[in-house]
Scaffold this motif. Structure first.
Motif, PDB file in Angstrom:
ATOM      1  N   ARG A   8       0.837  -1.197   0.000  1.00  0.00           N
ATOM      2  CA  ARG A   8       0.000   0.000   0.000  1.00  0.00           C
ATOM      3  C   ARG A   8       0.870   1.245   0.000  1.00  0.00           C
ATOM      4  O   ARG A   8       0.624   2.196  -0.756  1.00  0.00           O
ATOM      5  CB  ARG A   8      -0.915  -0.045   1.229  1.00  0.00           C
ATOM      6  N   ASN A   9       1.885   1.269   0.835  1.00  0.00           N
ATOM      7  CA  ASN A   9       2.795   2.420   0.863  1.00  0.00           C
ATOM      8  C   ASN A   9       3.523   2.596  -0.460  1.00  0.00           C
ATOM      9  O   ASN A   9       3.707   3.720  -0.943  1.00  0.00           O
ATOM     10  CB  ASN A   9       3.818   2.244   1.985  1.00  0.00           C
ATOM     11  N   LEU A  10       3.955   1.480  -1.040  1.00  0.00           N
ATOM     12  CA  LEU A  10       4.674   1.549  -2.306  1.00  0.00           C
ATOM     13  C   LEU A  10       3.792   2.111  -3.416  1.00  0.00           C
ATOM     14  O   LEU A  10       4.221   2.965  -4.199  1.00  0.00           O
ATOM     15  CB  LEU A  10       5.184   0.154  -2.689  1.00  0.00           C
ATOM     16  N   LEU A  11       2.553   1.655  -3.486  1.00  0.00           N
ATOM     17  CA  LEU A  11       1.631   2.140  -4.514  1.00  0.00           C
ATOM     18  C   LEU A  11       1.313   3.622  -4.319  1.00  0.00           C
ATOM     19  O   LEU A  11       1.249   4.384  -5.284  1.00  0.00           O
ATOM     20  CB  LEU A  11       0.346   1.315  -4.493  1.00  0.00           C
ATOM     21  N   LEU A  12       1.116   4.032  -3.068  1.00  0.00           N
ATOM     22  CA  LEU A  12       0.828   5.442  -2.800  1.00  0.00           C
ATOM     23  C   LEU A  12       2.019   6.319  -3.175  1.00  0.00           C
ATOM     24  O   LEU A  12       1.850   7.391  -3.762  1.00  0.00           O
ATOM     25  CB  LEU A  12       0.482   5.631  -1.322  1.00  0.00           C
ATOM     26  N   LEU A  13       3.218   5.868  -2.828  1.00  0.00           N
ATOM     27  CA  LEU A  13       4.419   6.623  -3.178  1.00  0.00           C
ATOM     28  C   LEU A  13       4.581   6.726  -4.684  1.00  0.00           C
ATOM     29  O   LEU A  13       4.886   7.801  -5.222  1.00  0.00           O
ATOM     30  CB  LEU A  13       5.644   5.950  -2.553  1.00  0.00           C
ATOM     31  N   LEU A  14       4.356   5.608  -5.376  1.00  0.00           N
ATOM     32  CA  LEU A  14       4.464   5.609  -6.832  1.00  0.00           C
ATOM     33  C   LEU A  14       3.440   6.543  -7.458  1.00  0.00           C
ATOM     34  O   LEU A  14       3.747   7.296  -8.391  1.00  0.00           O
ATOM     35  CB  LEU A  14       4.267   4.176  -7.354  1.00  0.00           C
ATOM     36  N   ALA A  15       2.211   6.511  -6.939  1.00  0.00           N
ATOM     37  CA  ALA A  15       1.157   7.387  -7.459  1.00  0.00           C
ATOM     38  C   ALA A  15       1.505   8.850  -7.250  1.00  0.00           C
ATOM     39  O   ALA A  15       1.324   9.683  -8.150  1.00  0.00           O
ATOM     40  CB  ALA A  15      -0.174   7.056  -6.789  1.00  0.00           C
ATOM     41  N   CYS A  16       2.026   9.174  -6.068  1.00  0.00           N
ATOM     42  CA  CYS A  16       2.401  10.569  -5.780  1.00  0.00           C
ATOM     43  C   CYS A  16       3.521  11.042  -6.699  1.00  0.00           C
ATOM     44  O   CYS A  16       3.501  12.184  -7.175  1.00  0.00           O
ATOM     45  CB  CYS A  16       2.822  10.698  -4.320  1.00  0.00           C
ATOM     46  N   LEU A  17       4.495  10.177  -6.951  1.00  0.00           N
ATOM     47  CA  LEU A  17       5.597  10.539  -7.843  1.00  0.00           C
ATOM     48  C   LEU A  17       5.100  10.774  -9.265  1.00  0.00           C
ATOM     49  O   LEU A  17       5.511  11.732  -9.936  1.00  0.00           O
ATOM     50  CB  LEU A  17       6.656   9.430  -7.832  1.00  0.00           C
ATOM     51  N   ILE A  18       4.211   9.898  -9.725  1.00  0.00           N
ATOM     52  CA  ILE A  18       3.658  10.053 -11.078  1.00  0.00           C
ATOM     53  C   ILE A  18       2.887  11.355 -11.193  1.00  0.00           C
ATOM     54  O   ILE A  18       3.034  12.117 -12.161  1.00  0.00           O
ATOM     55  CB  ILE A  18       2.757   8.857 -11.424  1.00  0.00           C
ATOM     56  N   ILE A  19       2.041  11.632 -10.195  1.00  0.00           N
ATOM     57  CA  ILE A  19       1.214  12.840 -10.238  1.00  0.00           C
ATOM     58  C   ILE A  19       2.084  14.089 -10.165  1.00  0.00           C
ATOM     59  O   ILE A  19       1.892  15.041 -10.932  1.00  0.00           O
ATOM     60  CB  ILE A  19       0.191  12.823  -9.089  1.00  0.00           C
ATOM     61  N   ALA A  20       3.052  14.088  -9.242  1.00  0.00           N
ATOM     62  CA  ALA A  20       3.914  15.268  -9.094  1.00  0.00           C
ATOM     63  C   ALA A  20       4.711  15.535 -10.366  1.00  0.00           C
ATOM     64  O   ALA A  20       4.800  16.681 -10.830  1.00  0.00           O
ATOM     65  CB  ALA A  20       4.861  15.062  -7.907  1.00  0.00           C
ATOM     66  N   THR A  21       5.267  14.481 -10.945  1.00  0.00           N
ATOM     67  CA  THR A  21       6.033  14.633 -12.186  1.00  0.00           C
ATOM     68  C   THR A  21       5.152  15.140 -13.320  1.00  0.00           C
ATOM     69  O   THR A  21       5.540  16.030 -14.085  1.00  0.00           O
ATOM     70  CB  THR A  21       6.662  13.285 -12.585  1.00  0.00           C
ATOM     71  N   THR A  22       3.955  14.582 -13.404  1.00  0.00           N
ATOM     72  CA  THR A  22       3.034  14.979 -14.476  1.00  0.00           C
ATOM     73  C   THR A  22       2.602  16.431 -14.319  1.00  0.00           C
ATOM     74  O   THR A  22       2.562  17.191 -15.297  1.00  0.00           O
ATOM     75  CB  THR A  22       1.795  14.065 -14.469  1.00  0.00           C
ATOM     76  N   VAL A  23       2.274  16.836 -13.081  1.00  0.00           N
ATOM     77  CA  VAL A  23       1.825  18.216 -12.839  1.00  0.00           C
ATOM     78  C   VAL A  23       2.922  19.208 -13.201  1.00  0.00           C
ATOM     79  O   VAL A  23       2.673  20.225 -13.865  1.00  0.00           O
ATOM     80  CB  VAL A  23       1.393  18.380 -11.369  1.00  0.00           C
ATOM     81  N   VAL A  24       4.160  18.917 -12.780  1.00  0.00           N
ATOM     82  CA  VAL A  24       5.276  19.827 -13.085  1.00  0.00           C
ATOM     83  C   VAL A  24       5.491  19.931 -14.589  1.00  0.00           C
ATOM     84  O   VAL A  24       5.643  21.034 -15.146  1.00  0.00           O
ATOM     85  CB  VAL A  24       6.568  19.340 -12.391  1.00  0.00           C
ATOM     86  N   TYR A  25       5.475  18.778 -15.255  1.00  0.00           N
ATOM     87  CA  TYR A  25       5.710  18.783 -16.696  1.00  0.00           C
ATOM     88  C   TYR A  25       4.575  19.490 -17.440  1.00  0.00           C
ATOM     89  O   TYR A  25       4.818  20.301 -18.345  1.00  0.00           O
ATOM     90  CB  TYR A  25       5.845  17.351 -17.200  1.00  0.00           C
ATOM     91  N   VAL A  26       3.335  19.188 -17.051  1.00  0.00           N
ATOM     92  CA  VAL A  26       2.181  19.797 -17.740  1.00  0.00           C
ATOM     93  C   VAL A  26       2.150  21.299 -17.514  1.00  0.00           C
ATOM     94  O   VAL A  26       1.848  22.072 -18.433  1.00  0.00           O
ATOM     95  CB  VAL A  26       0.871  19.128 -17.273  1.00  0.00           C
TER      96      VAL A  26
END
Length: 384
Positions: A8-26
């Motif tokens: 659960r922690n791993l999935l949440l961390l991965l999701a946060c990284l994906i979202i943060a990277t996407t938001v910055v790039y977009v």
């Protein structure tokens, strides 16, 4: 639960990284597109202005091309009195149907970007038209993409968590069912023997002295079973134990209940005694489970061999049989609760054995080798 929590922690961390990277790039991409659309609108207004000033002899091909190429950025032109004088790239059907549509769009455009001014009469500074423009459809799609992605990821995580939780509950249910059946199975043998002794005593009370020893053995067996199950889930007590003697005692017990056509052998490779820090009650259960599995694999005919090796930093206990073997594609499943290849098995023995060895004794239990029709070898590794 520890396995589920870590995932659960791993999935949440991965999701946060994906979202943060996407938001910055977009956001970076949106700023670039906004700058590009502003530049295009400035060119468009300049071309519009040139068309207004041009005479019939001027070459206006470039201006017409710039005006025509703007098919995506919506724009509304307003004079210095605030009256709408022109509009481009807006829904003509809505304009015709709704008299307030342009006014609402103008208000929206004013909140998005500052106007681009057109001074159409240099002699009169107040002669100004204001061009308000909005975001293109493509820019809107890119801007809202992270929120769509966040929703999709959230739904995905919810589905994954539900699936993992369901799988975890199913494994726990299988474990409890298997544990209950294993308890009944373990208790069945000594209870059957005691019932037989009782019947014999009823028929001939004079046999009490001769049967007392056998009855005592079955009572001790019941105490051992109760002690084993009482230690599951609690911290076991470790003591220096002779592995050779422990394995030999369990082998003698299993041999008495095996067919005469099954040959047993214990090899210590020159060491008469090997002292290790183990829980005798639980570790003997592991050996018993592995020997019983080997006995079932031989189907009443064959051989079972136990090799104990004293290595510099480890002890190895190999339990081999000449039975039916395990297909390669099942190797990763045999230690899972509920999995069994026996017609009357419950799939708990190997799962419990692995837990006792790896969780309590910090060792390893693995299937070293197996070949259908030739037999299997399980290895216990204990660290010194």
């Amino acid at each position: 639960m520890r396995y589920l929590f870590s995932w659960r922690n791993l999935l949440l961390l991965l999701a946060c990284l994906i979202i943060a990277t996407t938001v910055v790039y977009v956001n970076s991409l949106v700023k670039q597109m906004q700058a590009e659309e502003k530049r295009r609108m400035e060119e468009w207004v300049e071309a519009y202005q040139q068309l207004q000033k041009a005479s019939s002899n001027d070459n206006l091909n470039l201006e017409f091309k710039i005006i025509a190429n703007n098919t995506t950025i919506p724009v509304i032109a307003v004079n210095n009195k605030g009256q709408i004088i022109d509009s481009r790239n807006l829904d003509s059907a809505k304009i015709a149907r709704d008299p307030h549509y342009l006014a609402r769009q103008l208000k929206l455009f004013k909140s998005q970007h500052p106007p681009i001014l057109e001074h159409y009469d240099p002699q009169h500074p107040e002669a100004v038209n204001y061009f308000y423009y909005g975001d293109s459809i493509l820019l809107k799609q890119i801007r809202y993409y992270p929120y769509v992605q966040l929703t999709v990821i959230a739904l995905f995580l919810i589905i994954v968590f539900m699936a993992v939780s369901s799988s975890n509950r199913s494994s726990q249910n299988q474990l409890w069912v298997g544990l209950a059946r294993e308890t009944a199975h373990q208790l069945g043998t000594p209870l059957s023997s005691l019932q037989a002794w009782v019947e014999m005593l009823k028929e001939n009370p004079a046999q009490i002295p001769s049967l007392a020893t056998e009855i005592q053995k079955d009572v001790e067996r019941l105490n051992l079973i109760a002690e084993r199950f009482s230690k599951i889930g609690s911290a076991p007590e470790f003591e220096e134990t002779d592995l050779v003697g422990l394995v030999n005692n369990v082998m003698l017990y299993v041999r008495k209940r095996a067919s005469q056509k099954v040959q047993f052998a214990l090899r210590t490779h020159g060491d008469a005694e090997m002292m290790a820090l183990v829980s005798p009650t639980l570790f003997s259960w592991v050996i018993e489970n592995l020997l019983k599995n080997a006995l079932d694999a031989t189907e009443g005919q064959g051989s079972i061999e136990v090799d104990i090796y004293d290595q510099p930093t480890q002890w190895w206990i190999d339990i081999s049989d000449s039975g039916k073997g395990i297909p390669k594609h099942l190797w990763n499943k045999i230690f899972k609760p509920g999995f069994t290849t026996k017609k009357r098995g419950w799939g708990l023995g190997l799962s419990l054995a692995k837990r006792i060895v790896e969780t309590y004794h910090k060792g390893r239990l693995l299937l070293k080798s197996s070949e259908p029709g030739k037999g299997s070898t399980f290895r216990i590794v204990l660290y010194k």
